[in-house]
Design a protein around this motif. Structure first.
Motif, PDB file in Angstrom:
ATOM      1  N   UNK A   6      -4.275  12.957  -5.462  1.00 13.55           N
ATOM      2  CA  UNK A   6      -4.931  12.206  -4.607  1.00 13.55           C
ATOM      3  C   UNK A   6      -5.832  11.156  -5.323  1.00 13.55           C
ATOM      4  N   UNK A  15      -4.202   7.583  -5.158  1.00  8.51           N
ATOM      5  CA  UNK A  15      -5.143   6.263  -4.268  1.00  8.51           C
ATOM      6  C   UNK A  15      -5.828   5.207  -5.076  1.00  8.51           C
ATOM      7  N   UNK A  16      -5.989   5.628  -6.454  1.00  4.74           N
ATOM      8  CA  UNK A  16      -6.848   4.577  -7.156  1.00  4.74           C
ATOM      9  C   UNK A  16      -5.853   3.621  -7.492  1.00  4.74           C
ATOM     10  N   UNK A  69      -2.503   3.130  -5.736  1.00  4.74           N
ATOM     11  CA  UNK A  69      -1.806   2.662  -4.952  1.00  4.74           C
ATOM     12  C   UNK A  69      -2.949   2.237  -3.696  1.00  4.74           C
ATOM     13  N   UNK A  70      -2.652   3.013  -2.672  1.00  6.83           N
ATOM     14  CA  UNK A  70      -3.623   3.067  -1.619  1.00  6.83           C
ATOM     15  C   UNK A  70      -3.822   4.486  -1.120  1.00  6.83           C
ATOM     16  N   UNK A  71      -4.972   4.665  -0.493  1.00  8.57           N
ATOM     17  CA  UNK A  71      -5.283   6.050   0.134  1.00  8.57           C
ATOM     18  C   UNK A  71      -3.899   6.711   0.937  1.00  8.57           C
ATOM     19  N   UNK A  72      -3.505   5.724   1.668  1.00 13.83           N
ATOM     20  CA  UNK A  72      -2.330   6.429   2.275  1.00 13.83           C
ATOM     21  C   UNK A  72      -1.344   7.006   1.414  1.00 13.83           C
TER      22      UNK A  72
END
Lengths: 286, 413
Positions: A247, A251-252, A254-257
């Protein structure tokens, strides 16, 4: 250097969230085998208790402790009123705790209203070159590590830990040896709730408290505990490290999703290959 | 006394007739005309209710005030409230129920663009009239839809003017909620930024339940923008403003928003976390005009709630007052008559935030706009614009030419 520190921080931060939200469930679901769907609501209660204490002028750090203890007491009351009648009846527990979850969300909405209650994020930030890192995030990482150490000591090196583990492994044998298993179950459930309440209180300065807060975390915590397998501590650590790293990095980049999608995807593959979880085949340890 | 069945029925029907006399007489009186029915469909519960709770009260207050001053066209106004529970399926259920079962004359409601888009086709099918009292991404061209809130040319354009041209924050990083409002609004932000010689470094979308923004904050740090523009929505997203302050801080990177404050975020954050956030709004409690002060006072007396009132509460009263004016001008409360009156462009009221005039070609509202900054959980005014028209929608929509249009136009980036 800065990007590496940034990744380490993001991984650590994500790891600490997985640890905090899962440790209570690891006790209640991992050790006691109670599928507690109201687990997220205990977290939400912790968040609210902490907010109330802070808003009434109590120091934040003390509020976090008070909130954890208060949720622990709530847990003991709920165990006496509801859970103790349902040991061994998995489906009934599931329905009852789901009902409890709806009840708690409704009750908190009625009392405090649906809006987000919050307290200011303390401690500010620290600069590493051009990179700014919130000190509270570092505090969360440190707290989760200390908590793990304390739990290890508790389970392995205290009489309480020994009694709890033996009761969970074989309650019949434990009670023949003179252990009051009702009492042990009650205290263990309360302890699990306390850990969850602690997590809620720790999270409040960054996410705020609102009635449906628990829903954000409930699925994640079940995925972590199930993927971790039968050992409540080692399983949670290994699953949290794995998911936290994935995660934090994804998440860093690309995105949190996308980060959450990849975590769930990995969990599916993991459980396909190791249906009993990472520590499923281990019989020793905690 | 023992009654047989026949005697019982005779006695009972007699008693019923006697008991209902006041109602029958009341119905025959002139003072109690058949009421005009108004539906209000908003989220009293669920994650989006931070926008609705005060609007529900303000709508009820506006209806009560109409009734206490003699009603509309001599008829009382009856309010039907439906809780859409922050879930679009209830919007579709209740809008149908309001139009078909309760035969309402007008519907006020919908907060999110997704809830509006659920209701709009149903309103068209049953030939109703929808007042959408919310700021939104603009471009809806539909004679059965009236927008009383701000659209991007009214809100974001002056905001970008101020931020880029006056403050010189050229490099922008855009964060938006992940549904149609956020997507279209982020396009408007990009368009306005580029038109002013600014640069949009990145656009990121967040589902409504995301509350961990640490990875995004690290990306923002490495992109090094001058300003972060937020179109984040809902209770979970409030966490962003808190994490932004504790990680980066507005002294390093400025923060402007099209949505901050409308969910009363500033009352839920600490003064430090909210200070300095730049927004554009059509109403705030400290506007300090006679009308605004009077509205704030009346609302607080009506609800007994002394807390900050805010723009979305005012939208509730604004919507009802504009609709009531259209009924007065039409001399008739039917949707068709109101639509006809609105299309003339003469429906105008003096509301809490100044003069509101509905543009007859687009059914959007011209209003005063203010650039304000967060200060100690309230707002300080920086700059005001008188009577800004809904220019973005006017450029693409003409209901006089195409009365059957029901498109939502989107900007090209």
């Amino acid at each position: 250097m800065e990007p590496i520190i940034n990744y380490l921080f993001q991984i650590g931060f994500s790891f600490s969230i997985f640890i905090l939200i899962s440790l209570g469930l690891a006790v209640i679901f991992g050790m006691m085998r109670i599928i507690n769907l109201a687990q997220g609501e205990f977290l939400m209660l912790g968040a609210y208790f902490c907010t109330i204490c802070t808003q009434s002028g109590i120091n934040l750090w003390l509020s976090i402790i008070i909130a954890a203890l208060a949720v622990g007491i709530c847990g003991i009351i709920i165990e006496r009123l509801l859970i103790q009648w349902l040991y061994g009846r998995i489906l009934d527990t599931l329905l009852a705790t789901w009902g409890l979850s709806l009840l708690l969300v409704g009750a908190i909405t009625t009392i405090f209203g649906p809006q987000t209650e919050s307290i200011a994020s303390p401690l500010g930030n620290v600069a590493l070159g051009e990179l700014l890192i919130p000190i509270y995030g570092i505090f969360m990482i440190a707290t989760s590590l200390v908590l793990l150490l304390l739990l290890y000591l508790l389970w392995r090196h205290t009489r309480f830990g020994l009694i709890v583990r033996s009761t969970m492994q074989n309650s019949g044998a434990a009670s023949t040896l003179g252990i009051n298993q009702n009492l042990v179950y009650m205290l263990t459930f309360g302890f699990g709730c306390m850990l969850t309440g602690f997590a809620g209180a720790i999270l409040v300065p960054i996410v705020g408290a609102y009635p449906t807060l628990g829903l954000v975390y409930i699925a994640k915590s079940f995925v972590t505990v199930i993927s971790g397998g039968s050992l409540p501590l080692l399983g949670t650590i290994s699953a949290s490290s794995l998911f936290g790293t994935i995660d934090g990095v994804i998440a860093t980049i690309s995105t949190s999703v996308i980060g959450e999608i990849v975590v769930l995807f990995v969990a599916i593959i993991l459980l396909r290959m190791l249906p009993l979880g990472i520590t499923g085949r281990m019989t020793k340890g905690v | 006394m023992k009654l047989n069945r026949r005697q019982f029925f005779i006695g009972a029907s007699g008693a019923l007739a006697f008991a209902s006399t006041p109602y029958l007489l009341k119905g025959a009186g002139i003072a109690s005309e058949k009421p005009i029915r108004v539906a209000n469909i908003l989220d009293k519960t669920g994650i989006l209710n931070i926008y609705s709770l005060k609007q529900i009260q303000a709508t009820a207050m506006a209806v009560d005030e109409i009734n206490s001053t003699g009603g509309l066209l001599g008829r009382p106004v009856e309010l039907f409230f439906y809780d859409s529970q922050s879930d679009g399926q209830y919007n579709s259920k209740y809008v149908t129920e309001a139009l078909v079962k309760d035969s309402v004359n007008v519907i006020h409601g919908g907060i999110t663009s997704s809830s509006r888009e659920v209701m709009r086709p149903i309103v068209s099918r049953f030939k109703g009239l929808l007042f959408y009292n919310s700021l939104y991404e603009g471009g809806v061209c539909d004679r059965r839809h009236v927008s009383t809130g701000m659209v991007p040319a009214q809100q974001l354009e002056p905001l970008m003017d101020y931020v880029i041209s006056e403050l010189g924050h050229k490099k922008c990083y855009i964060l938006a909620a992940d549904y149609n409002y956020g997507h279209i609004t982020s396009k408007w932000m990009q368009k306005f930024v580029r038109e002013r010689g600014g640069e949009d470094l990145a656009v990121e979308f967040f589902p409504l339940d995301v509350n961990n923004f640490q990875p995004a904050l690290s990306r923002i740090q490495s992109a090094k923008p001058d300003i972060v523009l937020s179109a984040l929505v809902g209770g979970a997203h409030i966490a962003f403003y808190r994490q932004f302050e504790s990680t980066i801080g507005k002294d390093k990177i400025a923060l402007a928003s099209g949505t901050y404050g409308v969910g009363l975020e500033h009352t839920q954050l600490s003064a430090k976390e909210g200070n300095g956030i730049i927004i554009a709004t059509s109403f705030f409690d400290d506007l300090n005009t006679d009308e605004a002060n009077a509205f704030v006072k009346r609302f607080k007396e009506y609800t007994g709630d002394k807390s900050y009132v805010g723009e979305y509460a005012e939208y509730g009263e604004r919507g009802i007052k504009i609709w009531a004016e259209s009924v007065r001008q039409a001399g008739n409360a039917s949707p068709e008559a109101c639509i006809e009156a609105l299309s003339k462009g003469t429906v105008s009221i003096n509301g809490a935030g100044g003069v509101y005039t509905v543009d007859g070609k687009t059914n959007h509202t011209t209003m005063d706009i203010h650039i304000v900054t967060g200060h100690n959980q309230r707002f300080n005014v920086v700059k005001s614009f008188k009577q800004r028209p809904p220019r973005d929608t006017q450029m693409v929509c003409d209901l006089h030419q195409n009365p059957d249009d029901s498109t939502q136009y989107e900007p090209e980036v």
